[in-house]
Design an enzyme around this catalytic site. Sequence first.
Site, PDB file in Angstrom:
ATOM      1  N   CYS A 194     -12.162  13.105   4.945  1.00  0.00           N
ATOM      2  CA  CYS A 194     -13.171  12.081   5.192  1.00  0.00           C
ATOM      3  C   CYS A 194     -13.261  11.863   6.702  1.00  0.00           C
ATOM      4  O   CYS A 194     -12.245  11.643   7.359  1.00  0.00           O
ATOM      5  CB  CYS A 194     -12.811  10.786   4.466  1.00  0.00           C
ATOM      6  SG  CYS A 194     -12.765  10.972   2.665  1.00  0.00           S
ATOM      7  N   CYS A 218      -6.351  -0.047   7.470  1.00  0.00           N
ATOM      8  CA  CYS A 218      -7.035   0.891   6.579  1.00  0.00           C
ATOM      9  C   CYS A 218      -7.550   2.098   7.354  1.00  0.00           C
ATOM     10  O   CYS A 218      -8.228   1.967   8.362  1.00  0.00           O
ATOM     11  CB  CYS A 218      -8.191   0.178   5.904  1.00  0.00           C
ATOM     12  SG  CYS A 218      -9.120   1.207   4.762  1.00  0.00           S
ATOM     13  N   CYS A 264     -11.640   8.791   8.586  1.00  0.00           N
ATOM     14  CA  CYS A 264     -10.276   8.425   8.210  1.00  0.00           C
ATOM     15  C   CYS A 264      -9.248   9.207   9.017  1.00  0.00           C
ATOM     16  O   CYS A 264      -9.208  10.441   8.970  1.00  0.00           O
ATOM     17  CB  CYS A 264     -10.074   8.679   6.716  1.00  0.00           C
ATOM     18  SG  CYS A 264      -8.427   8.241   6.124  1.00  0.00           S
ATOM     19  N   CYS A 311      -3.425  14.931   3.346  1.00  0.00           N
ATOM     20  CA  CYS A 311      -4.592  14.778   2.473  1.00  0.00           C
ATOM     21  C   CYS A 311      -5.491  16.007   2.618  1.00  0.00           C
ATOM     22  O   CYS A 311      -5.506  16.646   3.673  1.00  0.00           O
ATOM     23  CB  CYS A 311      -5.364  13.515   2.860  1.00  0.00           C
ATOM     24  SG  CYS A 311      -6.668  13.044   1.707  1.00  0.00           S
ATOM     25  N   CYS A 365       0.864  -1.176   0.000  1.00  0.00           N
ATOM     26  CA  CYS A 365       0.000   0.000   0.000  1.00  0.00           C
ATOM     27  C   CYS A 365       0.901   1.227   0.000  1.00  0.00           C
ATOM     28  O   CYS A 365       1.668   1.435   0.944  1.00  0.00           O
ATOM     29  CB  CYS A 365      -0.881  -0.032   1.247  1.00  0.00           C
ATOM     30  SG  CYS A 365      -1.974   1.390   1.412  1.00  0.00           S
TER      31      CYS A 365
END
Length: 394
Positions: A135, A360, A138, A131, A124
């Site tokens: 979101c 994740c 996240c 970012c 990954c």
Amino acid sequence: MADASAPVFTSKTDAKINLIGLTREQLRARLEEDFALEPKKARMRASQIWQWIYTHGVKDFAEMTNISKDLRAGLTGKYRLTRPEIVEHRVSSDGTRKYLLRFAPGVEAEAVFIPGVGKAGALCVSSQVGCTLNCTFCHTGTQRLVRNLTAAEITAQVLVAKDDIGEWPSSKDERQLTNIVFMGMGEPLYNLDNVSDAIGIIADGEGISISRRRITVSTSGIVPEFHKLGTGTEAMLAISLHATNDELRNELVPINKKYPLEQLLQACRDYPGVSNARRITFEYVMLKGVNDSDAEARELVRLLKGIPAKINLIPFNPWEGSGYECADWSRIEAFAEIVNRAGYASPIRTPRGRDIGAACGQLKTDSVKQRASEARRARLYGDGLSDTTTAAGE
């Protein structure tokens, strides 16, 4: 922990050009210009150097034994093959490996190698430091954007992982690293040119040689870039979906306000090369009491009608301050059963690397938190910490 004196991947003080991350054409042009080589000879030398870097993983021009000593000396004088500094390397109890990499002062990102995914194992990779998408579920999105990563910095994440797992030469049988997923830090389609160049290097058959069908780019839905991604890279597409109506998706994935579900799903139907053999992956994080009902499972099936798709159900990985909980396992299984009955593969993604913050949605450089804490302590107590303790993006 790497030696603090280790060379930085990109340096304004080192006049030597780092060859890692140059495309084949860029490498050929450099050799032609710097050594006055004829085009045919420059192509041949570029091919040799390319194979040493990406098939054999060499870090020293002296190891390039099919190149004359004089040219090797010339290459050493003008170029370098520097890897980024490994600031932190952690290994999970399940074998997952997380790398915190420093590319330049204040420019750090994470990559994660997950064994037992895809054909053998997946890396990954990150495409940005931080970012912009925010979101709400996240953790990675809570680190504000520092900058895009270059093609070289993306490619170097693969080299570091291959170094670590002993994956040289790239042509060896029984490879551990067979898949690349752009699911790390950042939104890849906001950095598409560099992502495309990196995919070209990673997929090249005379180097790392990972098939484009085993390279997946995950996006929150930057719809205008879908066609360019598909035609330019032939990569597999993954959509960070997480909701079945605009109202909820606006909250969970705010970019939905700009590119709502109707536009997003039409762009998926139009994605170049999409077929039953090249299905789009829809990622759906399971949030307790938010998006995990039977009604939402049925609506998900309705929305995806006509799109060759598979659906990854992702148990939410908790982090402090998130405000969300993971859906109960029985609820996730019931959701999956509805989707499966409709004919869609809907594997429940086994959480990997939770104990090292590599699962994740968990990627966020520990250095950001640590340095921010140190900076606050310095302001409060005046303990003499230098300005360099301030984190990138703080």
